[in-house]
Design a protein around this motif. Sequence first.
Motif, mmCIF file in Angstrom:
data_model
loop_
_atom_site.group_PDB
_atom_site.id
_atom_site.type_symbol
_atom_site.label_atom_id
_atom_site.label_comp_id
_atom_site.label_asym_id
_atom_site.label_seq_id
_atom_site.Cartn_x
_atom_site.Cartn_y
_atom_site.Cartn_z
ATOM 1 N N SER A 14 0.934 -1.397 0.046
ATOM 2 C CA SER A 14 0.150 0.052 -0.027
ATOM 3 C C SER A 14 0.853 1.285 -0.011
ATOM 4 C CB SER A 14 -0.951 -0.096 1.319
ATOM 5 O OG SER A 14 -0.105 0.004 2.559
ATOM 6 N N GLY A 15 1.978 1.092 -0.569
ATOM 7 C CA GLY A 15 2.785 2.349 -0.667
ATOM 8 C C GLY A 15 2.472 3.104 -1.988
ATOM 9 N N ALA A 16 3.263 4.143 -2.546
ATOM 10 C CA ALA A 16 2.936 4.930 -3.502
ATOM 11 C C ALA A 16 2.770 4.068 -4.683
ATOM 12 C CB ALA A 16 4.144 5.996 -3.804
ATOM 13 N N ALA A 17 3.608 3.040 -4.879
ATOM 14 C CA ALA A 17 3.475 2.147 -6.082
ATOM 15 C C ALA A 17 2.310 1.450 -6.037
ATOM 16 C CB ALA A 17 4.960 1.036 -5.980
ATOM 17 N N GLY A 18 2.027 0.846 -4.829
ATOM 18 C CA GLY A 18 0.780 -0.049 -4.964
ATOM 19 C C GLY A 18 -0.526 1.020 -5.054
ATOM 20 N N LEU A 19 -0.579 2.165 -4.439
ATOM 21 C CA LEU A 19 -1.610 2.991 -4.632
ATOM 22 C C LEU A 19 -1.985 3.577 -5.996
ATOM 23 C CD1 LEU A 19 -1.230 4.954 -1.136
ATOM 24 C CD2 LEU A 19 -3.078 3.017 -1.588
ATOM 25 N N THR A 20 -0.695 3.804 -6.656
ATOM 26 C CA THR A 20 -0.795 4.352 -7.935
ATOM 27 C C THR A 20 -1.416 3.259 -8.990
ATOM 28 O OG1 THR A 20 1.146 5.804 -7.439
ATOM 29 C CG2 THR A 20 0.451 5.475 -9.820
ATOM 30 N N ALA A 21 -1.096 1.971 -8.576
ATOM 31 C CA ALA A 21 -1.446 0.858 -9.654
ATOM 32 C C ALA A 21 -2.882 1.002 -9.363
ATOM 33 C CB ALA A 21 -0.835 -0.542 -9.057
ATOM 34 N N ALA A 22 -3.470 0.925 -8.252
ATOM 35 C CA ALA A 22 -4.812 0.635 -7.910
ATOM 36 C C ALA A 22 -5.766 1.897 -8.354
ATOM 37 C CB ALA A 22 -5.112 0.336 -6.506
ATOM 38 N N LEU A 23 -5.143 2.948 -8.319
ATOM 39 C CA LEU A 23 -5.798 4.142 -8.591
ATOM 40 C C LEU A 23 -5.847 4.194 -10.230
ATOM 41 C CD1 LEU A 23 -7.084 6.966 -8.356
ATOM 42 C CD2 LEU A 23 -4.563 8.116 -8.057
ATOM 43 N N THR A 24 -4.582 4.057 -10.845
ATOM 44 C CA THR A 24 -4.824 3.858 -12.486
ATOM 45 C C THR A 24 -5.775 2.963 -13.041
ATOM 46 O OG1 THR A 24 -2.416 4.500 -12.401
ATOM 47 C CG2 THR A 24 -3.380 3.501 -14.505
ATOM 48 N N ALA A 25 -5.764 1.649 -12.186
ATOM 49 C CA ALA A 25 -6.890 0.638 -12.538
ATOM 50 C C ALA A 25 -8.210 1.208 -12.400
ATOM 51 C CB ALA A 25 -6.690 -0.583 -11.817
ATOM 52 N N ARG A 26 -8.649 1.900 -11.353
ATOM 53 C CA ARG A 26 -9.892 2.580 -11.055
ATOM 54 C C ARG A 26 -10.106 3.494 -12.130
ATOM 55 N NH1 ARG A 26 -13.600 0.653 -10.623
ATOM 56 N NH2 ARG A 26 -14.804 2.435 -9.842
ATOM 57 N N LEU A 27 -9.140 4.297 -12.519
ATOM 58 C CA LEU A 27 -9.435 5.507 -13.468
ATOM 59 C C LEU A 27 -9.719 4.615 -14.977
ATOM 60 C CD1 LEU A 27 -7.166 7.887 -12.081
ATOM 61 C CD2 LEU A 27 -9.488 8.137 -12.159
ATOM 62 N N ARG A 28 -9.322 3.648 -15.175
ATOM 63 C CA ARG A 28 -9.398 2.946 -16.318
ATOM 64 C C ARG A 28 -10.571 2.083 -16.310
ATOM 65 N NH1 ARG A 28 -5.626 2.008 -20.244
ATOM 66 N NH2 ARG A 28 -7.401 1.489 -21.262
ATOM 67 N N GLY A 29 -11.426 2.098 -15.494
ATOM 68 C CA GLY A 29 -12.825 1.591 -15.211
ATOM 69 C C GLY A 29 -12.674 -0.123 -14.491
ATOM 70 N N LEU A 30 -11.440 -0.394 -14.107
ATOM 71 C CA LEU A 30 -11.480 -1.559 -13.524
ATOM 72 C C LEU A 30 -11.773 -1.633 -12.171
ATOM 73 C CD1 LEU A 30 -7.797 -2.755 -15.218
ATOM 74 C CD2 LEU A 30 -10.385 -2.884 -16.193
ATOM 75 N N THR A 31 -12.010 -2.690 -11.623
ATOM 76 C CA THR A 31 -12.063 -3.094 -10.086
ATOM 77 C C THR A 31 -10.932 -3.109 -9.332
ATOM 78 O OG1 THR A 31 -12.795 -5.283 -10.231
ATOM 79 C CG2 THR A 31 -14.708 -3.697 -10.107
ATOM 80 N N ALA A 32 -10.673 -2.718 -8.420
ATOM 81 C CA ALA A 32 -9.126 -2.923 -7.747
ATOM 82 C C ALA A 32 -9.284 -2.955 -5.977
ATOM 83 C CB ALA A 32 -8.311 -1.808 -8.244
ATOM 84 N N VAL A 33 -8.412 -3.599 -5.613
ATOM 85 C CA VAL A 33 -8.367 -3.568 -4.072
ATOM 86 C C VAL A 33 -6.831 -3.699 -3.758
ATOM 87 C CG1 VAL A 33 -8.195 -6.090 -3.806
ATOM 88 C CG2 VAL A 33 -9.062 -4.826 -1.972
ATOM 89 N N VAL A 34 -6.511 -2.913 -2.708
ATOM 90 C CA VAL A 34 -4.976 -2.934 -2.186
ATOM 91 C C VAL A 34 -5.229 -3.802 -0.861
ATOM 92 C CG1 VAL A 34 -3.317 -1.474 -1.303
ATOM 93 C CG2 VAL A 34 -4.535 -0.497 -3.189
ATOM 94 N N ILE A 35 -4.288 -4.699 -0.909
ATOM 95 C CA ILE A 35 -4.105 -5.450 0.434
ATOM 96 C C ILE A 35 -3.042 -5.038 1.205
ATOM 97 C CG2 ILE A 35 -5.833 -7.388 -0.080
ATOM 98 C CD1 ILE A 35 -3.325 -9.114 -0.446
ATOM 99 N N GLU A 36 -2.945 -4.860 2.398
ATOM 100 C CA GLU A 36 -1.658 -4.361 3.343
ATOM 101 C C GLU A 36 -1.757 -5.223 4.573
ATOM 102 O OE1 GLU A 36 1.031 -3.080 5.481
ATOM 103 O OE2 GLU A 36 0.790 -2.149 3.153
ATOM 104 N N LYS A 37 -0.462 -5.597 4.489
ATOM 105 C CA LYS A 37 0.064 -6.928 5.618
ATOM 106 C C LYS A 37 -0.225 -6.408 7.011
ATOM 107 C CE LYS A 37 4.229 -9.315 6.640
ATOM 108 N NZ LYS A 37 5.795 -9.639 6.250
ATOM 109 N N THR A 38 0.036 -5.075 7.388
ATOM 110 C CA THR A 38 0.043 -4.498 8.764
ATOM 111 C C THR A 38 -1.236 -3.839 8.988
ATOM 112 O OG1 THR A 38 0.772 -2.388 8.146
ATOM 113 C CG2 THR A 38 2.531 -4.111 8.682
ATOM 114 N N GLY A 39 -1.605 -3.306 10.205
ATOM 115 C CA GLY A 39 -2.669 -2.323 10.253
ATOM 116 C C GLY A 39 -2.679 -0.843 9.878
ATOM 117 N N LYS A 40 -1.656 -0.632 9.109
ATOM 118 C CA LYS A 40 -1.347 0.912 8.685
ATOM 119 C C LYS A 40 -1.089 0.800 7.138
ATOM 120 C CE LYS A 40 -1.986 2.928 12.715
ATOM 121 N NZ LYS A 40 -2.975 3.873 12.999
#
Length: 542
Positions: A14-40
Amino acid sequence: MDWDHSFDVVVVGSGAAGLTAALTARLRGLTAVVIEKTGKYGGSSALSGGAIWVPGNLYLDGLEDSREEAAAYLKATVGDRVSPQRLAAYLDKGPEMVRFLHERTRHVRFEHARGYSDYFPELAGGKAMGRSVEPPVFDLRRLGALRRIMRRSELPTYGMVMKAAEFHEVNMMTRTTRGKLMAARIGLRALGSLLTGARHAALGEALVGRLSLSLAEAGGKIWVNTPFEEFVVSGERVTGVRAGGRTIEARGGVVLAAGGFSHSQELREKYLPLPTDARWTSAAPAQTGDTIAASLALGAELDLMDRVWGMPAAVPPGEPPTFLVTDRGVPGMIIVDGRGERFVNEAAPYHLFVDTMYARDAVRSWMVIDQRTKNRHIMLGHFPGQPFRAAWLRSGFIKKAATVEELGARMGLDPLKLRATVDRFNGFARAGSDADFHRGDSAYDHYYGDPTLPNPNLLPIEKGPYYAIPLVPGDIGTKGGVLTDVDARVLRGDGSAITGLYAAGNVSAAVMGETYPGPGATLGPAMTSGYAAAQHIAASLS
């Protein structure tokens, strides 16, 4: 497969790389989820400076630059360590990523950090004005419930939130009018926060805040406490993951963005130069290489596993590291090895500094300053004139003495050798030229130096008492991992891509190879790879 959940794109990390990937996917009309190992969520990106180094991006208006110059600079710094195809793709897709997020979101914005030089501005294509951009200050209240689960940097700024460009001025608050005015401005911002309840954030926190708010508005999801367990594979295709006790389908692909292995002592000792210690890293917790190991089991090729994004650090007993960037640029300071001798240009870019610590057998080093330097500049998170923490002095972590010779004895060095080293440096400082290591010759050195001096990085060490701070070769993350292609697809040893598997950020082998061209050359490529992965998935699904 009886899936518990199904998405077009599953992002692990869920760092900048992961958030950018998920955000780009959503902006292209795809469904996306970010999963994070820790509580933050936020990863090491939230703890970082938040700048991105992307030549040719739209925020660099006024900088005289060209794609050819940027390519020449990457050739001069990265060389042949990375394929020319990957470097060319970065120069094309980096500016494309920045523009895409600028045009398609309301919050992902940057400002040119003018004067924050490329790390090697004297090389072909290097720019003393710098190619780095950083996010504006961001009010975390805008995140709503997300704010409670965002990773915070916990930097000791005492409420004084500031961007990197602002800190550059504040560090000279005792020396320049600009520094005093900037310090007053930062103080007024802090007062405004108290009066209005604003929760201002800068640097990496601002970047992660802007990306995650944009992702939330686009309908993307972030699941914390959902650790990756294993890939789900059908034939030779990765079709999803098991994580947090659930099976999650990835119809288009899985994007790995879970960081490297900085917190795995076992992997550090297996791959990195010795000695090495997980306690020296400033990377986010829980980055232990899980997804790298799982990818290796699928046949992924690894590269650069012996490299880190080096960052010299001071590590008080029982406390997290304090990494040193600005502290090494100020005058009136030297760093010596276990023999009491200087071994490097102290103001050198931090990754080069760490490489030199190993090359010169100076893994255990000491920063030496006098009271004048302590009174003038921010040192180890302490404002000018603010005493070092009493516990650090009582425990002997920081040594203090009335004379240089006494300080050398307390450091366990030959007192006369340290005295001779200080005297030699003082002679260079008075002459305004460092004949041994050329400190102050580069425009990069000057950024955190004192502009009121003939050489901004040199001043005699002669106003006791004197202090010595022990340093180790820390890091802000490992830079080795799975090898990827121009679309961020994970590659096997034979060059073929593992279908359905992508990687971005420190889980992958860095496009910058063994070097570090400029501020933000970690986050810029990380975000670009996340963007490239999502765009490739969108194209394949359509």
